[in-house]
Design a protein around this motif. Structure first.
Motif, mmCIF file in Angstrom:
data_model
loop_
_atom_site.group_PDB
_atom_site.id
_atom_site.type_symbol
_atom_site.label_atom_id
_atom_site.label_comp_id
_atom_site.label_asym_id
_atom_site.label_seq_id
_atom_site.Cartn_x
_atom_site.Cartn_y
_atom_site.Cartn_z
ATOM 1 N N VAL A 168 47.501 77.624 62.256
ATOM 2 C CA VAL A 168 46.935 78.947 61.985
ATOM 3 C C VAL A 168 45.505 78.801 61.467
ATOM 4 O O VAL A 168 44.609 79.559 61.856
ATOM 5 C CB VAL A 168 47.812 79.723 60.973
ATOM 6 N N SER A 169 45.288 77.825 60.598
ATOM 7 C CA SER A 169 43.951 77.586 60.046
ATOM 8 C C SER A 169 42.956 77.245 61.139
ATOM 9 O O SER A 169 41.816 77.724 61.126
ATOM 10 C CB SER A 169 43.996 76.446 59.027
ATOM 11 N N LEU A 170 43.371 76.413 62.088
ATOM 12 C CA LEU A 170 42.500 76.038 63.200
ATOM 13 C C LEU A 170 42.013 77.273 63.943
ATOM 14 O O LEU A 170 40.809 77.431 64.206
ATOM 15 C CB LEU A 170 43.244 75.109 64.162
ATOM 16 N N ILE A 171 42.921 78.155 64.273
ATOM 17 C CA ILE A 171 42.570 79.362 65.022
ATOM 18 C C ILE A 171 41.607 80.239 64.226
ATOM 19 O O ILE A 171 40.612 80.741 64.758
ATOM 20 C CB ILE A 171 43.848 80.145 65.402
ATOM 21 N N LEU A 172 41.885 80.404 62.934
ATOM 22 C CA LEU A 172 41.027 81.254 62.101
ATOM 23 C C LEU A 172 39.674 80.604 61.828
ATOM 24 O O LEU A 172 38.647 81.279 61.844
ATOM 25 C CB LEU A 172 41.739 81.589 60.792
ATOM 26 N N PHE A 173 39.648 79.300 61.582
ATOM 27 C CA PHE A 173 38.374 78.612 61.368
ATOM 28 C C PHE A 173 37.535 78.617 62.648
ATOM 29 O O PHE A 173 36.310 78.734 62.600
ATOM 30 C CB PHE A 173 38.601 77.168 60.909
ATOM 31 N N ALA A 174 38.189 78.506 63.794
ATOM 32 C CA ALA A 174 37.479 78.541 65.075
ATOM 33 C C ALA A 174 36.899 79.925 65.335
ATOM 34 O O ALA A 174 35.772 80.060 65.814
ATOM 35 C CB ALA A 174 38.426 78.147 66.212
ATOM 36 N N ASP A 175 37.674 80.949 64.993
ATOM 37 C CA ASP A 175 37.274 82.331 65.268
ATOM 38 C C ASP A 175 36.297 82.890 64.245
ATOM 39 O O ASP A 175 35.335 83.580 64.581
ATOM 40 C CB ASP A 175 38.529 83.214 65.327
ATOM 41 N N LYS A 176 36.522 82.566 62.953
ATOM 42 C CA LYS A 176 35.742 83.192 61.882
ATOM 43 C C LYS A 176 34.866 82.233 61.087
ATOM 44 O O LYS A 176 34.061 82.671 60.259
ATOM 45 C CB LYS A 176 36.690 83.905 60.914
ATOM 46 N N GLY A 177 35.039 80.932 61.300
ATOM 47 C CA GLY A 177 34.287 79.971 60.513
ATOM 48 C C GLY A 177 34.907 79.781 59.136
ATOM 49 O O GLY A 177 35.891 80.442 58.778
ATOM 50 N N TYR A 178 34.315 78.876 58.380
ATOM 51 C CA TYR A 178 34.849 78.569 57.045
ATOM 52 C C TYR A 178 34.833 79.792 56.133
ATOM 53 O O TYR A 178 35.832 80.120 55.493
ATOM 54 C CB TYR A 178 34.023 77.433 56.416
ATOM 55 N N ASN A 179 33.699 80.462 56.077
ATOM 56 C CA ASN A 179 33.559 81.590 55.150
ATOM 57 C C ASN A 179 34.396 82.800 55.552
ATOM 58 O O ASN A 179 34.878 83.544 54.695
ATOM 59 C CB ASN A 179 32.089 82.007 55.033
ATOM 60 N N GLY A 180 34.577 82.995 56.856
ATOM 61 C CA GLY A 180 35.287 84.179 57.323
ATOM 62 C C GLY A 180 36.800 84.070 57.262
ATOM 63 O O GLY A 180 37.509 85.084 57.303
ATOM 64 N N ALA A 181 37.301 82.845 57.181
ATOM 65 C CA ALA A 181 38.756 82.634 57.151
ATOM 66 C C ALA A 181 39.209 82.435 55.717
ATOM 67 O O ALA A 181 38.884 81.426 55.092
ATOM 68 C CB ALA A 181 39.122 81.422 57.999
ATOM 69 N N SER A 182 39.940 83.374 55.185
ATOM 70 C CA SER A 182 40.406 83.277 53.797
ATOM 71 C C SER A 182 41.790 82.629 53.750
ATOM 72 O O SER A 182 42.541 82.655 54.732
ATOM 73 C CB SER A 182 40.469 84.658 53.155
ATOM 74 N N LEU A 183 42.120 82.080 52.606
ATOM 75 C CA LEU A 183 43.460 81.512 52.427
ATOM 76 C C LEU A 183 44.530 82.602 52.525
ATOM 77 O O LEU A 183 45.646 82.342 52.986
ATOM 78 C CB LEU A 183 43.552 80.798 51.079
ATOM 79 N N SER A 184 44.172 83.816 52.130
ATOM 80 C CA SER A 184 45.127 84.938 52.245
ATOM 81 C C SER A 184 45.434 85.226 53.707
ATOM 82 O O SER A 184 46.596 85.463 54.080
ATOM 83 C CB SER A 184 44.552 86.191 51.576
ATOM 84 N N ASP A 185 44.387 85.203 54.547
ATOM 85 C CA ASP A 185 44.585 85.419 55.984
ATOM 86 C C ASP A 185 45.440 84.309 56.588
ATOM 87 O O ASP A 185 46.309 84.561 57.429
ATOM 88 C CB ASP A 185 43.239 85.460 56.711
ATOM 89 N N ILE A 186 45.166 83.083 56.165
ATOM 90 C CA ILE A 186 45.923 81.937 56.681
ATOM 91 C C ILE A 186 47.395 82.054 56.273
ATOM 92 O O ILE A 186 48.293 81.882 57.104
ATOM 93 C CB ILE A 186 45.309 80.611 56.176
ATOM 94 N N ALA A 187 47.621 82.370 55.015
ATOM 95 C CA ALA A 187 48.997 82.518 54.528
ATOM 96 C C ALA A 187 49.734 83.620 55.288
ATOM 97 O O ALA A 187 50.897 83.450 55.674
ATOM 98 C CB ALA A 187 48.985 82.818 53.032
ATOM 99 N N ALA A 188 49.042 84.735 55.514
ATOM 100 C CA ALA A 188 49.658 85.844 56.246
ATOM 101 C C ALA A 188 50.009 85.423 57.668
ATOM 102 O O ALA A 188 51.068 85.794 58.199
ATOM 103 C CB ALA A 188 48.707 87.042 56.262
ATOM 104 N N GLY A 189 49.109 84.644 58.297
ATOM 105 C CA GLY A 189 49.365 84.171 59.653
ATOM 106 C C GLY A 189 50.538 83.223 59.738
ATOM 107 O O GLY A 189 51.257 83.188 60.742
ATOM 108 N N VAL A 190 50.732 82.453 58.682
ATOM 109 C CA VAL A 190 51.850 81.503 58.633
ATOM 110 C C VAL A 190 53.157 82.218 58.273
ATOM 111 O O VAL A 190 54.245 81.809 58.692
ATOM 112 C CB VAL A 190 51.561 80.374 57.613
ATOM 113 N N GLY A 191 53.011 83.298 57.491
ATOM 114 C CA GLY A 191 54.194 84.013 57.028
ATOM 115 C C GLY A 191 54.673 83.516 55.676
ATOM 116 O O GLY A 191 55.879 83.528 55.392
ATOM 117 N N ILE A 192 53.726 83.065 54.854
ATOM 118 C CA ILE A 192 54.041 82.580 53.512
ATOM 119 C C ILE A 192 53.116 83.266 52.505
ATOM 120 O O ILE A 192 52.164 83.950 52.889
ATOM 121 C CB ILE A 192 53.872 81.048 53.394
#
Length: 199
Positions: free
Chosen positions: A9-33
Motif C-alpha cells: 500500500v505504501s508503494l502505491i501511495l508513495f508512487a502516486d503522492k510522493g513522500y510528503n503526500g502519503a500520510s501514515l493515516s492514509d497507508i493504515a486506512a489502505g491496509v485496513g489497520i
C-alpha cells in the motif's frame, strides 16, 4: 503478511503522492489497520519509506545486472536495442516501483536525500558501465565512431530516460512499437555519424 501489505500500500501511495503526500493515516486506512499498528513494524514514516525504496532499488539494479549478463550472448549490433527494449519492458511491468523511484531521486525527502542520492549513483554507475562496454565493442568493430563515445553514451541516456518517462505517463502506450520507432531513428543516426566521420 501485515508487513507485506503495509509495504504494498505504501508503494502505491508513495508512487502516486510522493513522500510528503502519503500520510501514515492514509497507508493504515489502505491496509485496513489503525495507524499505531504501523509502529509495530516500522519506527516511523522514514523507516517505512526507506524499506520500500530499498526494495525498489534492489529490484531495479538486479534486473539491470541480469540484462547486462544476457546481452553478452546477443549479437553486438543488437545489444543497445535489446537493452532499451528489456529495460523498458521491466519498467512497464513495475510502473509503481519506477514511479516511486523517479519521485525519490527528483524530490527526495530532505532527511533521506543523501542515502537516496547514493543509491541512485549506484544505479547510474551500473548503467554507465553497461553502455561503456557496449559502445567500446561497437567502436572496436568500427560500427560507430570511437571519437564520440562519451556523446553517444549521453545521447542514449536521453533516449532511455525519455522512454521511461513516456512509459510512466502513458500506460496504454504500445511498448514495442514505441521502442522500435525510437530505435530506428537513433540507430540510423549512429550509423550516419560514422559515415560523416569517414569523410
Amino acid at each position: 503478511m501485515t508487513i507485506h501489505k503495509i509495504k504494498k500500500v505504501s508503494l502505491i501511495l508513495f508512487a502516486d503522492k510522493g513522500y510528503n503526500g502519503a500520510s501514515l493515516s492514509d497507508i493504515a486506512a489502505g491496509v485496513g489497520i489503525k495507524k499505531p499498528s504501523i509502529y509495530a513494524h516500522f519506527s516511523g514514516k522514514d523507516d517505512l519509506y526507506m524499506a520500500v525504496f530499498e526494495e525498489v532499488f534492489h529490484l531495479y539494479i538486479e534486473r539491470m545486472k541480469d540484462i547486462k549478463n544476457e546481452l553478452t550472448f546477443e549479437p553486438l549490433d543488437k545489444r543497445l536495442y535489446l537493452y532499451l527494449l528489456r529495460l523498458s519492458a521491466f519498467i512497464a511491468k513495475h510502473q509503481a516501483e519506477m514511479m516511486m523511484y523517479k519521485r525519490a531521486i527528483v524530490f527526495p525527502p530532505e532527511q533521506l536525500k543523501e542515502i537516496v542520492s547514493n543509491r541512485h549513483q549506484q544505479v547510474k554507475k551500473l548503467q554507465d558501465e553497461i553502455l561503456e562496454d557496449i559502445f567500446l565493442e561497437l567502436c572496436k568493430a568500427e560500427i560507430v565512431d570511437h571519437k564520440q563515445q562519451s556523446e553517444l553514451i549521453t545521447s542514449f541516456h536521453c533516449i532511455l530516460n525519455g522512454s521511461i518517462v513516456q512509459q510512466l505517463l502513458d500506460q496504454n502506450d504500445n511498448l514495442e512499437k514505441r521502442v522500435n520507432s525510437i530505435w530506428k531513428i537513433y540507430w540510423n543516426g549512429l550509423l550516419s555519424l560514422k559515415k560523416t566521420a569517414l569523410h
